[in-house]
Structures are given as C-alpha cells and as structure tokens.
Motif scaffolding. Structure first.
Motif, mmCIF file in Angstrom:
data_model
loop_
_atom_site.group_PDB
_atom_site.id
_atom_site.type_symbol
_atom_site.label_atom_id
_atom_site.label_comp_id
_atom_site.label_asym_id
_atom_site.label_seq_id
_atom_site.Cartn_x
_atom_site.Cartn_y
_atom_site.Cartn_z
ATOM 1 N N SER A 83 -45.579 20.024 33.812
ATOM 2 C CA SER A 83 -46.701 19.107 33.889
ATOM 3 C C SER A 83 -46.680 18.605 35.418
ATOM 4 O O SER A 83 -45.798 18.706 36.131
ATOM 5 N N CYS A 84 -47.622 17.723 35.592
ATOM 6 C CA CYS A 84 -47.812 17.552 37.100
ATOM 7 C C CYS A 84 -46.611 16.181 37.406
ATOM 8 O O CYS A 84 -46.269 16.178 38.291
ATOM 9 N N PRO A 85 -46.406 15.484 36.274
ATOM 10 C CA PRO A 85 -45.251 14.482 36.637
ATOM 11 C C PRO A 85 -43.849 15.137 36.857
ATOM 12 O O PRO A 85 -43.288 14.789 37.743
ATOM 13 N N GLU A 86 -43.839 16.439 35.950
ATOM 14 C CA GLU A 86 -42.467 16.825 36.017
ATOM 15 C C GLU A 86 -42.465 17.733 37.518
ATOM 16 O O GLU A 86 -41.337 17.805 38.056
ATOM 17 N N LEU A 87 -43.396 18.231 37.942
ATOM 18 C CA LEU A 87 -43.631 18.893 39.107
ATOM 19 C C LEU A 87 -43.233 17.987 40.472
ATOM 20 O O LEU A 87 -42.603 18.075 41.158
ATOM 21 N N ALA A 88 -43.926 16.801 40.320
ATOM 22 C CA ALA A 88 -43.763 15.509 41.312
ATOM 23 C C ALA A 88 -42.263 15.111 41.352
ATOM 24 O O ALA A 88 -41.637 15.280 42.467
ATOM 25 N N THR A 89 -41.652 15.161 40.117
ATOM 26 C CA THR A 89 -40.121 14.726 40.195
ATOM 27 C C THR A 89 -39.417 15.978 40.845
ATOM 28 O O THR A 89 -38.237 15.751 41.374
#
Length: 200
Positions: A83-89
């Motif tokens: 997901s985009c939040p997981e990618l950012a993390t």
C-alpha cells in the motif's frame, strides 16, 4: 513557437502579422522579439523561476517505483501486497528517501501506469463435481430447491467462517505488478488442515 516568432521577424514581418500567423498574442510576440534582440538564442529559453526546489531527486522517485514493482515478500516485508503508506515507510526505513509521505508516493505512482495496490485475482476450478454443487447454490439464490419454488415462509440462510485464518499455502506464486499490469494472484491453495466452526 518562440523560434517561429524569430523566423517571421527575420523575414521582416510586423508583430501584428506574426501574431496572426502563429496564433499568439501580440504582447507575446513583442516580448519574444525583444528578448531575442537583447540576448540572442539565450532569449528563447525559459527564465529561471522562483519557487521551492524539488525535495526528491528523479533517482529517488525511480527507486520508489522500482520497489513498488517488487513483491513485499521478496524484500523481507511480511505483507501480501504494497500500500502507499507501507511503501512510504519502507522507503524511509531503507534510507532511499527522507520522510516521504504516502500521498507523495501515491502521486509518483499515479504519474506512471503503476498501481501496486491493485491486483487481479482468479481461481481455476478443479473440482469435477463443481457444476452440480454450483447449480444447487445458484438455484437457492433464485429461491428454488430441487426444481420447486420456495414458499413465502421458507428462507435461505448462507453461513461461512468468520475469519480467514487457515493453514494453507498458495499453489502458484503471486506475480509482481509491472508497467500497465496489476499484480496477479491465483487463489488456488493447498489446504493444510484447517478446522472451521460454522453457526447459523
């Protein structure tokens, strides 16, 4: 268009004539001719604009997109898909970027046909008795049982296990997303001894 203005001017045409030929505003033609007269070829280029410089380099953006095209399991992350939040993390944890937000990652991915949060799933039917089983269920959806329509006081109750925690392994690996291709998931499993309690 700026070069066209200069070429028309070199032929001795007036600003009004150039504006009609090129479809530009008369003031634009006047400014372009003036800058070329003062600066030469450099006058055709864009001037430096003020504004905040880009926080992320093109290389960082490319590395983020490359990570989005890999399955999380390949990188040691215990997720089935990004997901985009997981990618950012993950980008922050790897030091690829410094404090990038999920909305920034989402914007990067939307600029390309990459959408790693989307996936296409399917299941190949291998049960030889699938058709009669499916017909019975579909008949019940149509309020019919053994060819007889159910009465007004008869009901169909559908029940399934509440959770989806089962001991199973996928028979086919998930295919990572790529350019103009969503992640592909074949939902065929080898079940390893799950016990489910159903209540209706």
């Amino acid at each position: 268009m700026r070069a066209q203005v200069v070429l028309h001017a070199a032929r001795g045409r007036s600003n009004a004539h150039i504006a009609r030929e090129t479809g530009l505003h008369l003031d634009t033609v006047r400014v372009r001719r003036g800058r070329f007269a003062e600066q030469g070829l450099a006058g055709l280029a864009d001037r430096r604009r003020c504004g905040r410089p880009a926080r992320f380099t093109p290389v960082q953006v490319a590395e983020a997109k490359a990570l989005a095209c890999r399955l999380p399991a390949e990188t040691g992350v215990p997720l089935s898909r990004w997901s985009c939040p997981e990618l950012a993390t993950e980008l922050n944890a790897r030091g690829i970027t410094n404090a990038v937000s999920a909305s920034t990652v989402r914007r990067w991915l939307h600029q390309d046909p990459l959408e790693p949060w989307q996936h296409c799933s399917w299941m190949f039917i291998t049960d030889p008795h699938f058709r009669p089983k499916a017909e019975r269920v579909l008949d019940l959806y149509a309020h019919t049982f053994d060819g007889i329509e159910l009465g007004e006081d008869e009901y169909v109750v559908s029940a399934d296990e509440k959770t989806s925690i089962q001991a199973r392994c996928r028979c086919h690996p998930t295919l990572a997303p790529g350019q103009a291709r969503a992640m592909r998931v074949n939902h065929t499993y080898g079940r390893g001894g799950a016990l489910a309690y159903l209540a209706a």
